[in-house]
Design an enzyme around this catalytic site. Sequence first.
Site, mmCIF file in Angstrom:
data_model
loop_
_atom_site.group_PDB
_atom_site.id
_atom_site.type_symbol
_atom_site.label_atom_id
_atom_site.label_comp_id
_atom_site.label_asym_id
_atom_site.label_seq_id
_atom_site.Cartn_x
_atom_site.Cartn_y
_atom_site.Cartn_z
ATOM 1 N N GLY A 69 0.818 -1.203 0.000
ATOM 2 C CA GLY A 69 0.000 0.000 0.000
ATOM 3 C C GLY A 69 0.856 1.258 0.000
ATOM 4 N N THR A 70 1.963 1.219 0.733
ATOM 5 C CA THR A 70 2.829 2.397 0.825
ATOM 6 C C THR A 70 3.350 2.784 -0.552
ATOM 7 O OG1 THR A 70 3.467 1.826 3.075
ATOM 8 C CG2 THR A 70 4.970 3.270 1.865
ATOM 9 N N ASN A 154 -7.638 4.200 8.960
ATOM 10 C CA ASN A 154 -7.032 3.030 9.613
ATOM 11 C C ASN A 154 -7.054 3.114 11.134
ATOM 12 O OD1 ASN A 154 -5.192 5.166 8.739
ATOM 13 N ND2 ASN A 154 -3.608 4.029 9.812
ATOM 14 N N GLN A 182 -7.582 0.044 3.814
ATOM 15 C CA GLN A 182 -8.415 -0.526 4.885
ATOM 16 C C GLN A 182 -9.792 -0.925 4.382
ATOM 17 O OE1 GLN A 182 -7.497 -1.477 7.809
ATOM 18 N NE2 GLN A 182 -5.485 -0.507 7.921
ATOM 19 N N SER A 202 -3.672 -2.967 -0.478
ATOM 20 C CA SER A 202 -2.527 -3.687 0.081
ATOM 21 C C SER A 202 -2.914 -5.144 0.332
ATOM 22 C CB SER A 202 -2.112 -3.027 1.403
ATOM 23 O OG SER A 202 -1.189 -3.844 2.089
ATOM 24 N N HIS A 204 -1.663 -7.490 2.447
ATOM 25 C CA HIS A 204 -1.645 -8.141 3.761
ATOM 26 C C HIS A 204 -2.803 -7.756 4.659
ATOM 27 C CE1 HIS A 204 0.331 -5.007 6.468
ATOM 28 N NE2 HIS A 204 0.494 -4.461 5.283
ATOM 29 N N THR A 240 11.938 -6.968 -11.790
ATOM 30 C CA THR A 240 11.340 -8.272 -12.107
ATOM 31 C C THR A 240 10.095 -8.484 -11.257
ATOM 32 O OG1 THR A 240 13.510 -9.121 -12.668
ATOM 33 C CG2 THR A 240 11.808 -10.759 -12.203
ATOM 34 N N CYS A 328 1.745 1.756 12.428
ATOM 35 C CA CYS A 328 2.870 2.594 11.998
ATOM 36 C C CYS A 328 3.253 3.576 13.095
ATOM 37 C CB CYS A 328 2.515 3.390 10.757
ATOM 38 S SG CYS A 328 1.856 2.375 9.481
#
Length: 387
Positions: A69-70, A154, A182, A202, A204, A240, A328
């Site tokens: 996401g970042t 978030n 989120q 994102s 995860h 790659t 974070c």
Amino acid sequence: MIFLDAAATTPVRREVIEAMFPFLTNQFGNPSSHHELGEAAATALAAARQEAAAVLGCHAEELVFTSGGTEADNLALKGIALARREADPRRTRVVISAIEHPAIADSADFLRRVHGFAVDVVPVDADGLLEPATFAQLLAGGDVAVASVMYANNEVGTVQDIPALAALATAAGVPLHTDAVQAGGWLELAPARLGVAAMSLSGHKLGAPKGVGLLYVSSGVQIEPLIHGGGQELGLRSGTENVAFAVALATALRLGEAGRGAAVERVTALREDFIATVLVRIPDAVLTGHRTRRLPSVASFCFPGTSGESVLLELERRDVICSSGSACAAGSDEPSAVLTAMGVARGVAQTALRFSFGADVTAAQLDGAADELVAAVERVRKLGAQR
Ligand code: PLP
């Protein structure tokens, strides 16, 4: 252990591991290679992009796989701002909300410091909602390169009215990016229905591994790559490709969307019960975020007279895992920038706790967590009073 920190991360789903396994083992080819192994990898990558596009209702060429996401947020904000200013030097402003994740807030700051953009920040009300009239005012003038407003917050779970904000941006001729990290698995994600020009996701948060994300960029929007090299990902992100993780993300996205309706209904009801229980049993607890326009999966509170960090540790001792603010910001003594932007006093903001649920959360888990929370808050208050 009762894990109530799903907004920080989720375990990888078994179906996702199974879908990506071949691309970590016997089908390990490089998609750029001109032999059968490489071509099989390229085919799998194209299929993953197509699968994600089918879920989002967009074209496969509008999707860029990223490292998370970042990176998707960085590429959207910086890439669109730089490309649009190059096309029209008058576009020197960037507009973001006051409650963005650091991936957007710090990218905007970078554009200001290093590239000379002006950054306008749209304030939010006490529920964390943007004021549309202020947003519209800040978009006017023909000099805005890009705007970014988070879909679901978030820390407090507040959900913005993205279609309404996107309509304002479109009317002002400004591409709107939304950080939907989120929102994945919980809210409508089709960019065409939201009306956004760009959107970040994102893996995860959705049952895919950490280290993979997705950026949707509408085909009509100009964007500069930030990572240069071999021209992979349609020239927008060289390097790659991580075929296994692209397959994982597409699979997680499809499964999340398939189960979304049922999960939203079930988890919203559980969240309501949990919020009601906490507010009754800890009468001075303050719910943060909008009462109803919030993610099904997030219940966040302040407990005045405690420290969020102390209650968190006390809960962990009792096998309940949650978060004091966002992952974070965890470990930082600074009160949450999101809560302070919502007008919460600094001292109260330091007492924040967030409980965030996976789609498989149960009533028994939340009942257990509420019992432990009541005991933990009591204990932290008693210890504080003895000092
Ligand atoms: N945006 C929001 C709203 C988030 O909650 C997060 C992570 O917590 C991110 C961006 C960053 O995503 P990633 O961890 O994939 O880099």
